[in-house]
Every structure is written in C-alpha cells, then in structure tokens.
Design an enzyme around this catalytic site. Sequence first.
Site, mmCIF file in Angstrom:
data_model
loop_
_atom_site.group_PDB
_atom_site.id
_atom_site.type_symbol
_atom_site.label_atom_id
_atom_site.label_comp_id
_atom_site.label_asym_id
_atom_site.label_seq_id
_atom_site.Cartn_x
_atom_site.Cartn_y
_atom_site.Cartn_z
ATOM 1 N N HIS A 64 13.582 -13.389 -93.878
ATOM 2 C CA HIS A 64 13.661 -14.839 -94.065
ATOM 3 C C HIS A 64 15.109 -15.219 -94.366
ATOM 4 O O HIS A 64 15.751 -14.633 -95.240
ATOM 5 C CB HIS A 64 12.734 -15.233 -95.226
ATOM 6 C CG HIS A 64 12.883 -16.661 -95.649
ATOM 7 N ND1 HIS A 64 12.793 -17.714 -94.774
ATOM 8 C CD2 HIS A 64 13.123 -17.211 -96.879
ATOM 9 C CE1 HIS A 64 12.964 -18.847 -95.426
ATOM 10 N NE2 HIS A 64 13.170 -18.574 -96.707
ATOM 11 N N ASP A 80 16.969 -23.343 -98.775
ATOM 12 C CA ASP A 80 15.876 -22.502 -98.299
ATOM 13 C C ASP A 80 15.019 -23.349 -97.362
ATOM 14 O O ASP A 80 14.408 -24.326 -97.785
ATOM 15 C CB ASP A 80 15.032 -21.995 -99.473
ATOM 16 C CG ASP A 80 13.997 -20.966 -99.028
ATOM 17 O OD1 ASP A 80 13.607 -20.987 -97.848
ATOM 18 O OD2 ASP A 80 13.580 -20.143 -99.863
ATOM 19 N N CYS A 117 13.466 -20.208 -89.731
ATOM 20 C CA CYS A 117 14.432 -20.358 -90.816
ATOM 21 C C CYS A 117 15.868 -20.077 -90.371
ATOM 22 O O CYS A 117 16.802 -20.742 -90.824
ATOM 23 C CB CYS A 117 14.042 -19.474 -91.995
ATOM 24 S SG CYS A 117 13.695 -17.768 -91.556
ATOM 25 N N ARG A 761 19.779 -9.500 -53.627
ATOM 26 C CA ARG A 761 18.789 -10.561 -53.440
ATOM 27 C C ARG A 761 17.637 -10.346 -54.405
ATOM 28 O O ARG A 761 17.082 -9.249 -54.489
ATOM 29 C CB ARG A 761 18.265 -10.559 -52.003
ATOM 30 C CG ARG A 761 17.310 -11.725 -51.749
ATOM 31 C CD ARG A 761 16.734 -11.709 -50.353
ATOM 32 N NE ARG A 761 15.879 -12.887 -50.178
ATOM 33 C CZ ARG A 761 14.839 -12.944 -49.371
ATOM 34 N NH1 ARG A 761 14.515 -11.896 -48.649
ATOM 35 N NH2 ARG A 761 14.109 -14.038 -49.281
ATOM 36 N N GLY A 762 17.293 -11.387 -55.164
ATOM 37 C CA GLY A 762 16.222 -11.279 -56.143
ATOM 38 C C GLY A 762 14.929 -11.890 -55.640
ATOM 39 O O GLY A 762 14.923 -12.948 -55.009
ATOM 40 N N LEU A 763 13.826 -11.218 -55.912
ATOM 41 C CA LEU A 763 12.496 -11.717 -55.571
ATOM 42 C C LEU A 763 11.582 -11.497 -56.763
ATOM 43 O O LEU A 763 11.787 -10.576 -57.556
ATOM 44 C CB LEU A 763 11.923 -10.970 -54.357
ATOM 45 C CG LEU A 763 12.690 -11.094 -53.033
ATOM 46 C CD1 LEU A 763 12.178 -10.065 -52.043
ATOM 47 C CD2 LEU A 763 12.540 -12.488 -52.468
ATOM 48 N N ASP A 764 10.579 -12.338 -56.896
ATOM 49 C CA ASP A 764 9.579 -12.151 -57.944
ATOM 50 C C ASP A 764 8.249 -11.915 -57.252
ATOM 51 O O ASP A 764 7.588 -12.849 -56.810
ATOM 52 C CB ASP A 764 9.520 -13.380 -58.861
ATOM 53 C CG ASP A 764 8.981 -13.027 -60.237
ATOM 54 O OD1 ASP A 764 9.067 -11.851 -60.618
ATOM 55 O OD2 ASP A 764 8.461 -13.911 -60.926
ATOM 56 N N SER A 766 4.354 -9.969 -56.749
ATOM 57 C CA SER A 766 3.211 -9.449 -57.498
ATOM 58 C C SER A 766 3.361 -7.945 -57.611
ATOM 59 O O SER A 766 3.964 -7.293 -56.748
ATOM 60 C CB SER A 766 1.906 -9.801 -56.776
ATOM 61 O OG SER A 766 1.776 -9.025 -55.591
ATOM 62 N N GLU A 767 2.819 -7.379 -58.687
ATOM 63 C CA GLU A 767 2.945 -5.938 -58.902
ATOM 64 C C GLU A 767 2.314 -5.168 -57.747
ATOM 65 O O GLU A 767 2.846 -4.147 -57.314
ATOM 66 C CB GLU A 767 2.284 -5.548 -60.232
ATOM 67 C CG GLU A 767 3.071 -5.946 -61.460
ATOM 68 C CD GLU A 767 4.469 -5.324 -61.487
ATOM 69 O OE1 GLU A 767 4.581 -4.090 -61.332
ATOM 70 O OE2 GLU A 767 5.447 -6.073 -61.642
#
Length: 1495
Positions: A64, A80, A117, A761-764, A766-767
Amino acid sequence: MPKYVEGIELTQEGMHAIFERMGHPNITSGTIYNGEPTIDKGALDRQGFMPVLTGVSPRQDSGHWIMLIKGQGNQYFLFDPLGESSGKYYQNILAKKLPGATLSVIPNNAGLNMGLCGYWVASVGLRAHAALTQPIPPSLRNLGQTITQEMRDELTQDGSEKITQWLRAVGNEFPDGDIQPDATALRRATEKNVRIDEFQPVLTGTSPKEISINPTAPQEVSVPTWNGFSLYTDETVRNAARYAYDNYLGKPYTGTVEATPVNFGGQMVYRQHHGLAHTLRTMAYAEIIVEEARKAKLRGESLKTFADGRTLADVTPEELRKIMIAQAFFVTGRDDEESSKNYEKYHEQSRDAFLKYVEENKSTLIPDVFKDEKDVKFYADVIEDKDHKWADSPAHVLVNQGHMVDLVRVKQPPESYLEYYFSQLQPWIGSTATEAVFATQRQFFHATYEAVAGFDSENKEPHLVVDGLGRYVIGQDGNPIREESDDEDEEESGELKFFSQKKKLEENQRYMRVDEYLKLDEVQKRFPGAGKKLDGGLPGLKEYQYLQRLNSINRARCENDVDFCLGQLQTAHHQTKITPIKRAFQSSSEKARRQPNMDEIAAARIVQQIMANPDCIHDDHVFLNGQKLEEKFFRDLLAKCDMAIVGSLLNDTDIRNIDTLMQHERNTEFHSTDAKAKPVKLGETWEKTIRSGGGVTQIKHDLIFLMQNDAWYHTRVNAIAQNRDKDSTFKEVLITALMTPLTNKSLMDTSRSPAPKTLFRGLDLSEEFKNKLINQAETIIANTTEHLFTDLSTEAFKQIKLNDFSQVSARTCASTSTNIEVPRTIFGSNTIFEILDPDGLLHPKQVGTHVSGSESEYSIYLPEDVALVPIKVSFDGKTGKGKDRHIFTLVAVKSPDFTPRHESGYAVGPLLKMQTPKLEEIQRLVEQAREEPDLERVFNLQSRVARQAKFSTESGYKTFLNEKVAPVLEQSLNGLLDNNVTILGKVLSAFPSDGQWSAFNSVEARQMKIQMDAIKQMVEKKAVLEGQILPALAQCQNALEKQNIAGALQALRNIPSEKEMQTMLSISGGLRGQIQRAKQDLTETLEPLQRAITAKLVSDQEKVKVRYEKLIAGIPQQIADLEKAELADLAKVKKVVSRFNHLQEELKLLRNEKIRMHTGSEKVDFSDIAQLEAQLQKIHTKLYDAYLVELTKEISALVKEKPKNLADVKRMVSNFYAMSADIEQLRQEKIKEHGESKDPIDMSDIDKLKEELQKINQFLVKAMGTNIRVSLNQMEVKTFDAQEKEAQQNLKQLDALINKLESSDAVQKQKEELEKLNQLLVEKRKAYPAMVQLQFRSEALIIHLRELCEAHQAQMAKTRNVRAQEITNGRWKVQWLTDWVGLTTDERVTLANKEKELAKFKEDLNNDEYDLQELISNLAEKNPSELEEAIGISKESAQKLHKLLTHLNHSTTFMSKIEQRLQSIDELLNEFGKQAPRTEMIKTVEEKQGTLLRL
C-alpha cells in the site's frame, strides 16, 4: 509480467518510473517492512515528498502506497489514499524516523482508494505537496476536502476502470511526451497514444472465426517450438567464447608439437587447428545437429534414445546453452597438438578452465544458466571426458560429435574419415540429417577460410579403419577377409576383420582400397556416398586463388575475433536454410516484377474508364460501354491479377478521379469485418475525415492513410482481396477492385526510401489457426534441408507447394514494419512474420511520413511468382493479453513454379466486347454518310467530254480529254454501275491532277475540271467509305469477337490515316474526326494488349519433367501402404484418413504440374494420374466405415463420463470439439464417397451421431455454467488477474458451446444465463478494488496487532521478572522438598512455561516466512482467550478479533461482506487505540502463588 504494474498497483520500479516521467528523476522512496520504516530523512527534505510502500515483506514486493510531504520548517504531513483513519495507523510508525518534528495526517475521506493508492500518491499526492509548499498553505481540513473531491471527480463515469486500463497499458513503458505535473495530467495526455485493452463481456455469438485455409501438413508428429535461442544471438554463450579466447585459445601453446604460430595476412594465429574458429564451429555444429534431429523427428524418423527415453530432438534451448558453454572450453587445456599422449591431462586442464570461468561469473550463471553446483559438475565431467561416455547424454554426444565433425579437415584419406564419422552420427539423427550436418560443415569451412577437402568414391588409396587406425585386407581369393560368423545358419558373411597397420601381409594379400570399401553392400546400405564425388576447394576459384584465400587476413580474423567468426558462421548457417528451397524450384534471375499480361492491361483500362465515369456504377453491377460487369468479374480481377502491376499502368488522372468517385459513393456504407463495428459512409468519411486538401500527391497520401489506419476500411478490403470475406456488398467488392491498384500506384509514386531487407508483419490469429501454420511451417522446414549426396529437392518442392504459406500475405497491400516492436509491443500481435528479402523481390514501399512515427512502416503486395517460405519458427514469450507469441521467419523466393496458371481472357473478353458499341456507332455514321451516285451527271459529263474532244480546235486539250478524262469517266461509270468499290479505288488515282489541268486555261477546260472534281469526290466518298472504312470496321469487329488482337489492329490500319483523310473533302470534317478518334481510341486500347507478355511457366523443361517423374513414382507405394494400414481405433483411423487426404492433394499437385508442362494444343493426357485416383478411391469406402464405427464408440464413451470439477468439464469440452470436427470430417468423406452421383446423399448415420453429440453439448453447457459461477465466487486478490483471464476464456468457451446448441429455445435460455455470468464477472471486477483495500486494511490490522503484542509482552516480561525475583526471595531452603512431595508448587516454572508459550505466539505473529493469508489463518486457529492473553486486549475485543479473523480466513468477492469486514477492522483498530497494555495474567499468578504458600 509488466515491470511497472502488479495487478492494478504501481510497483516500486513503476513508482520511480512515473515520477521520472513527470520530471522528478532519481527519487528516493521509503518502505515499511514488517512494521519497521526505512526513511531517508535527508532525501525527504531535498525532494519535498517521499512515496512510502507499506506492507512489504520477503514474500510480498508490492503493498500500500502512502506519501510523506515536507511542509514549512519542521512540519511534515502524511497522505494516505485509504483515508485519515488509515493514515493515523502509520503516523506513530513514521514519527520514529522524524524525531523532534510534527507529523500531521491529511484528513481525506475513506472509501475512494479503489486499490489505486500508487496512482493517487502520484496524482493528488503531488498536488497536495504543491499546495502545502505555497507561501500560505491551506488548512489541513480544507486540503482534505479538496483531495476528497478531486478523487471523487476522477472516479465518476467509470473513472476507476479508465485508470486501471491506463495503468495496465503503461505497465512496461510510459509513453514519451511533454513533462506533466502529476499522474492525472499524464494519464489524460497519453491515453490516446497507448493501446488500452478495454474489458469486453463475452457477447453471445461472437466466438472467434478462423481463416478458411486447410493445410495438408500431417498432424502426427510435433516438437516443442524453439524459443529463438541461437549461438549467434545469445550473449551468455558469446561471453563464454570471448573468455575462452582471451584466456586460452588466443594464447601461444606452451608445448612443442605443432606449436609454432602462423602468420595469416599479417596477423599471428597461435592455435590454427584447435583454436577459436574450431571451437566456434563445434558450437555451431551442436546447433545444426539439434535442428536436424528435430527435422528428422518431424519427418517421422526413429532416432536413437538415451537412458531417459529422450533423443537429440528433445534437447531444450536451456540445455543447448549449457552444452555450448562447455564446448567453449573443450580444447582450452591443450598445451600443444600432442593429444594422443596427453589426452587426460589436457582435458583435466580444460575442465579446470571451465570451472574457473563459472566461479568467476557465478552471479550470472547460477542459477540462471546452470541450476546448481551439481549441474556445473556434470558439464565439467563431460569436458574432462574421463571415461569416454560419449553416448550417455545429449551433452556427451553433442560435445564429442561436434568435435569429430570438425576433424575431417585434418584427416586423410577424407573418404574414410567422412564415412566413419557419418556412421557415428547417423543413429542419433538419421541419414538425411547427417548429410545435412556434413553439407553444412563444408559451408562452415568456406565461411571461416578453412580448407575443404574433396571426396572421391573411386579413390584408390588404402582405406583407413578410423576406429583403431587399422586396415581391412583383401585375401588371396580377391575377397575381403572377414571374421567367422557365430551363427552357423546365418547366410551372410561375418564382419570385416581388423588388421593392425604393423601386421605384415602374406603373399597375395593387400590392403582394401577406399573405392572397394565404399562398394561393399553393408556400406552402401548405411552410407549414401558410394559412387559420388565432391570437389574440394571453393567453386569458381583457381588453385592459387584458393591458397591465397586460405592464408588471408580473414582467416586470421576468424581465429582472433569472436564476433567476426560468429558473423561468418551465421551467414553460412542462414544460407544453408535458403539454398535447399531455391534448389527445389526453377530458377529466376529477374528481380523486377514481371511485365503485365493481357488481362492486367485490360483490367487497368476498365479501372480507368470506371474512375472517369462513376455514373456507370449501380447497386449490384457496373454498366460500361454496353457491358454489365457483376461481382464475379471484379472478384476475378482481385484473384487473378497482380494488382501492383495493374496499378503501375494507371496515371495521375485516375488518382484525381478518386475524389469524383467518392462523391458519387458518398452514402455507400463500408462494413468492418468486426461484427460489432458500425458501418461507415465511405464518400462522406473520405471527404470530411480523410481528405486534407492538396493536389494529386496529397490524394495519394490520403489513400495510403485510409488503407493503413482505418480498420473499418482495410479489414474489409483485405478480406475481400484474399477471398475470405463474408456478407460483402457489391459496392465493397467494387471499391476493393478499384482502390487496390490505385493504392499500389500511390505507394509506388510516394515511396522514396531504399527497400529494406527485413520486414515484420503482425497478425492476431486464433490459437487453432496459428497451430496449423506452425504445423505447416515445421513440415516445410523438415523437408528443406541441405544434402551432401542425395537430392532431396523433389520432396522440398512438394511440401512447399502443398503447404503454401504465401496466401496469408497475398493479394493485398500488407502492412509491415522494419521495427519488430511495432507488431510485438504496440499491436500486441500473437503472430509475427519476419520476412527476409535478401534478393529484393518484394519491392516494399514506404507508407510515408504523413503520420508521425510511420517512418518504419512499409507496404508489400506480394508478386504472384514470389513465395514466402518458412525457414524458422520461434516462441517469443507472451503477449500483453497472455497469449503465446510466435515468430515465423520467412524468406522470399522467386520462381515460375509459383506463378498460377489462370485461364486468360477473364478481363480481356469484357474489354473487347466494350469496343463493339464504338465500332457499331462509327459504322452507323458511315452508313448514314453514304449517298447514291449521281449516274446521270456522269453520263452528261461523258457526252460533254465527247463533244469537246470532237470539236476542240486545240490538239493538246483534245488529246488530254481522250486519253486522261474520257477513260476515267468510263471506269468510274462502270464502277458505279457495278457497285465495285475496288474499281473505284483504282480509278481515284487515275483522275487528272491539278497540275495537268493547269496546262489548259480555256473557259471550257476550267468548267470541265469543276465537273471532274465533283465526279472524283463522288467516287472517292464511295470508294473510301464503302471500300475501306466499312470493311475495316467489319474486319475489326469480327477480329474482336474472336479475341484476335493482331487482326483487329491490322483492320484499323486499313482505315486511312488522319493525314490522308484531310484531303478527302467528299467526307465531312465531323465524320472524319469521329472516325479518327474511334480509330485512335481502339488502337490505344488494343496495342498494349498486343505487346503483353504471357508469363513463362516452364524455364527448365528437364527439371520439371524429372521432378514430375519422381513425384508420381512414389505414389503407388503410398497407396499400397494405405491399403495395409491398421484401423484398430479412432486415432489410427484418423491418421490414415489424414494420409489419404494428403495423398489426394499430392495427386492434385501432379495434375497442376502436368498442365504446367503441357505446351501443345492437344488435350492433356491425365491417364496415369486417373489410374492412381481410381486406386485411391477404392480405399475410401473402407476408411469411411471404420471412421464411423470408431467415432460412434468414442461418442458413446463421452456420454457416460461424469466430470468432478471444471478441469474435467474442460477436458470433456475439448473432446466434444474434437468429435464435432470428426463428424464434420466424416460428412466431408461421405460427400467424397458419393462423388458425382445424382442420387440423394444418405446422411442418416451422421445425423444419429450429431444427435448424441447434442446431448453432450447440453450437459456441458449446464456443467460449465455451474462451475464458472463457483469459480467466480472464489476469486482472490493475489490471483485475481489470472482468474479473471481464465474466467473470460471460460465464458468465451461457454458462448461457443451455446452456439453449438441446435434448439432455439435452449439457446435463448442459456444465453440469458451467460449474460448473468457476464454480469457476475463485472461485479467481481468492481469488487476488486475493495478486495485490495481489504487486504491493505488487513495488513494494517496485523501491523497493529504486532505492536500491541510487542508492547504487551514487553510489559509482561518486566512484571514476570519482578514476580519471579519475589518468589525466589520468599522461598525457604527446603521448599524444594515440599514442591517435590506436592505440598507446594514452584510458580516460577509456570511463569517460564507461560513465557515460552507467549514467545511462540509472538514469533509466529512476526514470522517473515508467512504471507498475509497464512498469518490470518494461524491467528484464526487461536481461541479468544489465547488472543486476549497474548496480545493484551480486552475480552470483548478478543472475541470480536477472533470473529473477524475467522471471516478474513475465507476470501470473499461480495461487496456487502467486504464492507462489513472493513467496518469491523476499523472498529477494532479504534478500540485497540483506546486500550493500554494489560497485566491481568501477572496478577492472577501472584494470587495463585500466595494461596499455595498459605497451604
């Protein structure tokens, strides 16, 4: 894990980073560790504030956050975020570190922290510091109210969620930008620049959809994906090599045998045989051997195993790193090259060098590389090689085999050594892989300027038996001498008999030669080098040039420079991955894009015409020049044209027409492929949002921007271009077909940057789809390997063609970057293509710098004759969403083999048909211009000429009329009467010229000329219009109908030229202009088509033919294997079905290859393939029946399962999906079996299976929903993030299961339940900040209990000591006797026991080994009286504490319970604050002792 944020809270590193980002670098923070503060008062005074992390312990790094603020003079303040009451608990703790100072707590309200916090300290905390350091600071009450209000304001409208999302987004790095005064300002300034992953409840019907690609790679064998480790990139291994060189390998030998230094190119080399280059090559061989072992396993080969059941294919990156470090020291202990006598000593010294290195670098090597000292000793023993256990472990094999592979360069005869070393490595990795290792070895020798020996299987030298350095002998009978066979029944001869080289041969005996040995049957079975020859040296270099190379400065650099040598090896290693791919295909030396074909030229022309006339666009078609072009036409353009080539044929006028087109399509809606996204009005958005003014160049930039940045546009365009879209409108398809080539033109025109050689080159994905890609890639990689003797190019060709990897990037402008962090970090892609373009085949175009930060962005449109072939797959950690990320390394390769063979005319045909209306219109005009000849005028003129010729007195004129005029009139009249335009055409040239008429100046002559000119125009008009133009137009139209471009152009050339027609006054100027414009337009359309080049599909006829023959030769055996395959269970049946389908794809490939080879006009003969297809079809019925039987068994077993927990349910779900896929596969097999029959398909057997699976589906939906609800109610603070992600995955899985239900009523009901679970997860997310707050308050409670316990027990200890002394002083001398007989009791024993009991309680309460929950659990086990006695609190307080601890021991996610527990903590802490340490227990002891004494 993010380094700056844990959960939703800033870590210490994160707190320092955020303050540095806000202009406060190198701040010092404080901690409260186990209730003890660490505060640097000097730093606090210098900074003016100090963040303090409380609740820290050895088991917990976060806690904290509170803040100390330096006020005026000796005044300090404490902020606080949990509120004033919480701050007061830390006031006393921190006051100890501020002696003589006043520490006040800011009175802000509680209930607003929400677990944030750290953020509040960096925001309102900093603002409080600014307020308190003003000349006239506000009162604490006013400041507390201000802070409270600011926190409330920021939390409105889901403020807590926004702050949380931002914190998670900046968990690894705070965005660059201007300095901000506090965290609130920083958040608001950077929110738009960070990728914020908003929480999305699972919406019904939105399960991920995969791209419809069906790879043919077999799914039977796999290996764990490599994590990218390599000798060439790992700094730990490189540092070990540097150390070995600096301390050993770069030093002169101390011995005498072959220890003389050598000068290469002016540099001294001290150990040319066992120096740096040799050591680095052995390390490189280890990497190659493991790579090739993995490939062999993927090919299904059986490899030799170790005692633990593993093979070299199972070596892990971590293990290989340790092996390479050991290899770095394997020869460091040599004193010279006299190894045979000093082997043991040298290896002991090598072991000691290794141990010394590890000891000197212990902090970085243990446990990060080597687990412990035992692990180090194991590798030290491998180096020492004391017992020659060369097959005990992967380390033993790789270290020793790597050394042997490199020895071939210094051994004679090379054939004997190569065959022996080949046989030693072969069992571990197979024959193909062993060839690859030794082929790569030769490349490594070239790369490091080492000599490469030849190999000649016809070598007549005596063969050397390497194992023992002996000989085999040819006996007197001319046969090899062999050992006697132990088995009398064995037909084969015994093993070859070994002879020492010292043994004297008998008469007529001789040593076996190399060529004789390699021709032995047993050798030919295991060694592929028989009958083969390899040249030594470097191809292309003469002997003297090669010797110069071997003695060059670069040879010395390889022995003296770790980085240079590794660079050389890396280049060679990389090339060995690419060479086999190129070898498998027809070569292509041309790097530029190919020239346009007829259809691409036609497509460009059509695009231009549509862009120039957007009114031709209708809702479901384009109507252009009489042709109706529908959706299929434009899809054909996208699928069959290289749109980059089409774009190169367009011009700036077409670019300018984009604005006109967009205005026409102002209200046309464009839909993102995201089903949740709203449609966007294309033209309106272009005008109001995209276009920013400017000329044609700006339009190009704007078009590129649209393609790169607007997902509503580019997701739909890419999907349509790759033919993987759903529910696209005609307008969307049309716009894609128009804009794709225009975008390519824009990129070509605006890009000025040199083409990079590497793009990301980026692709997303499915697994499931990504795993299919991994399987495809590994299948290709496993079959593209270097070879030494055996040509493997046909198999490589087959696998690359069957598992085409290029389609993922084809047919569209693919966005790439030169910076891998763009797809990895900014977009969080789970799949990254690392695209290598060493030959400059991709022609990437820079997107442009119209958006800041886009300088690294490039777009590629993959040429159709270029393929992206995988050469490596690497695991690259986790994405920000916790998904596995993989990097596919692809290389661009160009070959005619990749060019698809489209049937031509798909665009040319419609374009040529569009020309017909133009021709018909000109024909109509010409027909209208035709006139009936005035024959009477000709007759009259003939009579007049006859009279003048008869009565003329001028002899010259008379002769002129008779010879020049009269015949022309006669011929003209005949031509007109017979309607013979051919005669009229010839007559035209016979009319007297103006020069001839000028010789006669009489009135009669002038009048005659006027009359003759009129006749000439009459003839001319008829001859040209009817004799030339109309026939030419008809010929052109006829040629166009037959798509005869040359014939159409020839017909157009028959129309008189513009210059010629200028003299034809008989034809009106308007008609002449219309004819010439039509001719020009048609010519401009057709001439480029005539110049078009058809792509050559075969550049090496012999290679293609041999390849085809090899491919088809292997099919019969594969069919025979299928016929004999075992079908004992579902797994085996599916394996055979997979092989069957794979074989069908191979036959398709063979058909394509046969078409590619075909050049004649006769029909292609497919009889050989058809015969194989017929054989294959006979197997299919048996396969289908077995599949049905085994699948029925599996489904029946699944119906009977009773899951016990969520893990069991998820396992059943996995089996359910597998069986759903099996049923779909079975359905496809049924369709195949049905073939082309017209009878209806009987699907009743499959329908029964689907009914059974529906029952399972219904059960799983209910079971999963119940288990998800339970798990949501059991979420805990420590694991909340992981549990939340798991819950989201479970809800997605449940949603997918619900969508599998067939009953609409059941679906609706379960979707309502899913919505409730979604809402429950939302509630838990909202409760999380309160759960964090409860944890912080619980920590405060424990700290206060420790303080009370400490104070109470200290007081009790004093009282006990006093009392014990009093008892001691009051005892008489023989009281021990009364104690012994039981008349009295020594209460000092009781006091001592109580002291131990309380000390144990205190020790457990302060135990650093326990985390918070363990402490609470231990305390909850105590009863109220124990708590009262040990801590020194009242009986009522002890009972309340016990009740509270019992509740805290069981986590909760319900807000009502959390609030109740928070209230109980506050009440107890208030009570504790009012109580003083108690000593009742001591008084009780006193009374008891006194009573006993009286007795």
